[in-house]
Design a protein around this motif. Structure first.
Motif, PDB file in Angstrom:
ATOM      1  N   ASN A 132       0.835  -1.201   0.000  1.00 17.41           N
ATOM      2  CA  ASN A 132       0.000   0.000   0.000  1.00 17.41           C
ATOM      3  C   ASN A 132       0.870   1.252   0.000  1.00 17.41           C
ATOM      4  N   ALA A 133       2.110   1.123   0.475  1.00 14.52           N
ATOM      5  CA  ALA A 133       3.025   2.271   0.499  1.00 14.52           C
ATOM      6  C   ALA A 133       3.385   2.742  -0.913  1.00 14.52           C
ATOM      7  N   LEU A 134       3.151   1.909  -1.915  1.00 16.62           N
ATOM      8  CA  LEU A 134       3.448   2.287  -3.297  1.00 16.62           C
ATOM      9  C   LEU A 134       2.323   3.107  -3.931  1.00 16.62           C
ATOM     10  N   VAL A 135       1.198   3.205  -3.245  1.00 18.44           N
ATOM     11  CA  VAL A 135       0.017   3.896  -3.795  1.00 18.44           C
ATOM     12  C   VAL A 135       0.021   5.354  -3.356  1.00 18.44           C
ATOM     13  N   ASN A 136      -0.254   6.260  -4.274  1.00 13.93           N
ATOM     14  CA  ASN A 136      -0.356   7.683  -3.959  1.00 13.93           C
ATOM     15  C   ASN A 136      -1.805   8.017  -3.610  1.00 13.93           C
ATOM     16  N   TRP A 137      -2.157   7.861  -2.357  1.00 16.73           N
ATOM     17  CA  TRP A 137      -3.526   8.115  -1.922  1.00 16.73           C
ATOM     18  C   TRP A 137      -3.849   9.611  -1.863  1.00 16.73           C
ATOM     19  N   ASP A 138      -2.831  10.461  -2.073  1.00 24.52           N
ATOM     20  CA  ASP A 138      -3.093  11.899  -2.147  1.00 24.52           C
ATOM     21  C   ASP A 138      -3.672  12.292  -3.504  1.00 24.52           C
ATOM     22  N   ASN A 139      -3.620  11.376  -4.472  1.00 21.41           N
ATOM     23  CA  ASN A 139      -4.179  11.626  -5.797  1.00 21.41           C
ATOM     24  C   ASN A 139      -5.690  11.418  -5.728  1.00 21.41           C
ATOM     25  N   ILE A 352       5.678   4.522  -9.725  1.00 20.23           N
ATOM     26  CA  ILE A 352       6.850   3.761 -10.138  1.00 20.23           C
ATOM     27  C   ILE A 352       8.087   4.210  -9.373  1.00 20.23           C
ATOM     28  N   THR A 353       8.167   5.496  -9.048  1.00 18.31           N
ATOM     29  CA  THR A 353       9.344   6.014  -8.342  1.00 18.31           C
ATOM     30  C   THR A 353       9.480   5.453  -6.937  1.00 18.31           C
ATOM     31  N   ARG A 354       8.439   4.827  -6.413  1.00 17.96           N
ATOM     32  CA  ARG A 354       8.500   4.238  -5.075  1.00 17.96           C
ATOM     33  C   ARG A 354       8.931   2.767  -5.107  1.00 17.96           C
ATOM     34  N   THR A 355       9.150   2.233  -6.293  1.00 17.63           N
ATOM     35  CA  THR A 355       9.530   0.827  -6.422  1.00 17.63           C
ATOM     36  C   THR A 355      11.053   0.686  -6.409  1.00 17.63           C
ATOM     37  N   THR A 356      11.525  -0.547  -6.498  1.00 16.35           N
ATOM     38  CA  THR A 356      12.960  -0.818  -6.479  1.00 16.35           C
ATOM     39  C   THR A 356      13.623  -0.325  -7.767  1.00 16.35           C
ATOM     40  N   PRO A 357      14.939  -0.117  -7.730  1.00 19.09           N
ATOM     41  CA  PRO A 357      15.642   0.290  -8.960  1.00 19.09           C
ATOM     42  C   PRO A 357      15.448  -0.713 -10.095  1.00 19.09           C
ATOM     43  N   GLU A 358      15.367  -2.002  -9.773  1.00 15.86           N
ATOM     44  CA  GLU A 358      15.181  -3.019 -10.798  1.00 15.86           C
ATOM     45  C   GLU A 358      13.824  -2.868 -11.486  1.00 15.86           C
TER      46      GLU A 358
END
Length: 404
Positions: A132-139, A352-358
């Motif tokens: 859930n941390a990958l989701v932008n709930w401010d949008n 996407i910017t919250r995901t891993t570099p890979e």
């Protein structure tokens, strides 16, 4: 058909029901929930009209769940999420509060509103999902589903935006806005049609005409207003009735599903098809259903975009396992897999910017299909969805004033 399928599932699926109820689950740690879910079965009711989406779920997602969590994913194909909403409501009215037939639904819009208003959704748990941390709930487009606050009752899966498709070999210069499209329909009898609402793709086409009749969506945003609806609806029905004689088969009949419209387009009977998910055009070209010359486009006056979600019903007996499914669906790896053009080409519901570099590198390496209009291009003229009350009124009004 759906009820017999549900009976079959209940009789034949050896699902390990959660021993903890929803409130107890919300008091657990994630590790405890994962352990609770192990060995369970999740009956996921979802639209089954696209082979590539079905394969992604039944092959990739199911394999990850079985390998990492010993969870069995049972994909149950449906044509309309409203069928599942009615099923869950029927179970609630029958007093089935902890042994329902449905563990997960692919859903959005008025169906979400119906489930939320009738207390049919399991809510208040989404912060427990690590991804859930990958989701932008401010949008606002994520935090609200067709104007209805999500409030922890569903988890985003994809973002989509409506687009048209045409064959550039036979129609090199398609109309670029709604007014031009209406003129084109009248100048080219029999070469255009749209699915009859409540088919969700036909319904969104009608909403585009509704927006056009209103001079844009600004006057329509917010709670339903009967006086505004009456004025705009009268203009909309006039437009749709005016073009009806120029539609495929003289407007005597309409396709009932987007699948039927796609077949008409593939056979060359109509010049356009359309979809909330423009990636489907590229998939159809790759499959040899559409020619390589098919191209897709938006409109200069905009096309409608939204987010779709997964939801756990209040009476799912396998809530822990369904939560694990949702967490896997949100993962950067799963979102990347379905974004690949050869798999699905779906736009991610995460940042996407919250995901891993890979994962970020994987997204950067994806090359768009030539038949699929870039999402960035569509997004420059994105239109919002209306609140669900508007959708219901528009669909009912179409049936009474056009579809009759």
């Amino acid at each position: 058909m759906l009820r017999s399928l549900v009976v079959f599932l209940l009789l034949t699926t050896a699902a390990a029901a959660d021993t903890a109820d929803g409130e107890a689950l919300k008091a657990m740690t994630w590790d405890e929930i994962v352990e609770q879910a192990r060995g369970g079965t999740v009956n996921w009711f979802m639209w089954g009209g696209a082979d590539n989406i079905n394969a992604y779920v039944s092959d990739y997602v199911a394999a990850v769940l079985k390998r990492d969590h010993d969870i069995t994913l049972n994909r149950v194909p449906i044509t309309d999420a409203a069928e599942v909403v009615n099923l869950v409501l029927t179970e609630k009215e029958a007093g089935i509060t902890d042994s329902g037939s449905v563990d997960l639904i692919w859903i959005n819009g008025e169906n979400f509103r119906s489930m939320k208003q009738a207390d049919l959704a399991f809510c208040g748990y989404t912060d427990l999902l690590p991804n859930n941390a990958l989701v932008n709930w401010d949008n606002p487009a994520i935090a609200n589903d067709f104007g209805v606050p999500v409030d922890g009752c569903e988890v985003p899966w994809n973002t989509v935006q409506f687009a048209f498709a045409h064959d550039s070999a036979t129609l090199p210069d398609p109309p670029q806005d709604m007014a031009a499209l209406i003129d084109w329909i009248k100048a080219n009898p029999g070469r255009f049609t749209y699915p009859a609402p409540p088919d969700f793709t036909g319904s969104v086409f009608v909403r585009h005409v509704f927006y056009h009749a209103a001079g844009g969506p600004d006057a329509l945003l917010g709670p339903f207003d009967q006086a505004t609806f009456d004025v705009v609806a009268a203009r909309t029905w006039a437009i749709l009735n005016e073009i009806e004689p120029f539609l495929w088969r003289g407007g005597a009949t309409y396709p009932t599903t987007i699948t039927q419209l796609n077949e008409l387009f593939a056979n060359g009977e109509v010049a356009f098809t359309f979809n909330y998910d423009s990636a489907q055009f590229g998939i159809a070209v790759q499959a040899g259903i559409y020619p390589d010359t098919v191209r897709s486009f938006g409109l200069t006056d905009g096309t409608i975009g939204n987010t779709n979600y997964t939801l756990i019903p209040f009476n799912s007996p396998n809530k822990a396992a369904a939560m694990v499914v949702q967490n896997v669906l949100l993962s950067g790896e799963a979102q990347l897999e379905k974004a690949r053009t050869e798999v699905w080409g779906a736009a991610p519901a995460i940042e996407i910017t919250r995901t891993t570099p890979e994962v970020q590198a994987g997204f950067a390496a994806i090359k768009g299909h030539p038949s699929v209009v870039p999402s960035e291009e569509l997004a420059r003229a994105a239109l919002p969805e209306l609140q669900a009350d508007w959708l219901v009124a528009i669909e009912e009004g179409w049936k009474a004033n056009v579809g009759n």
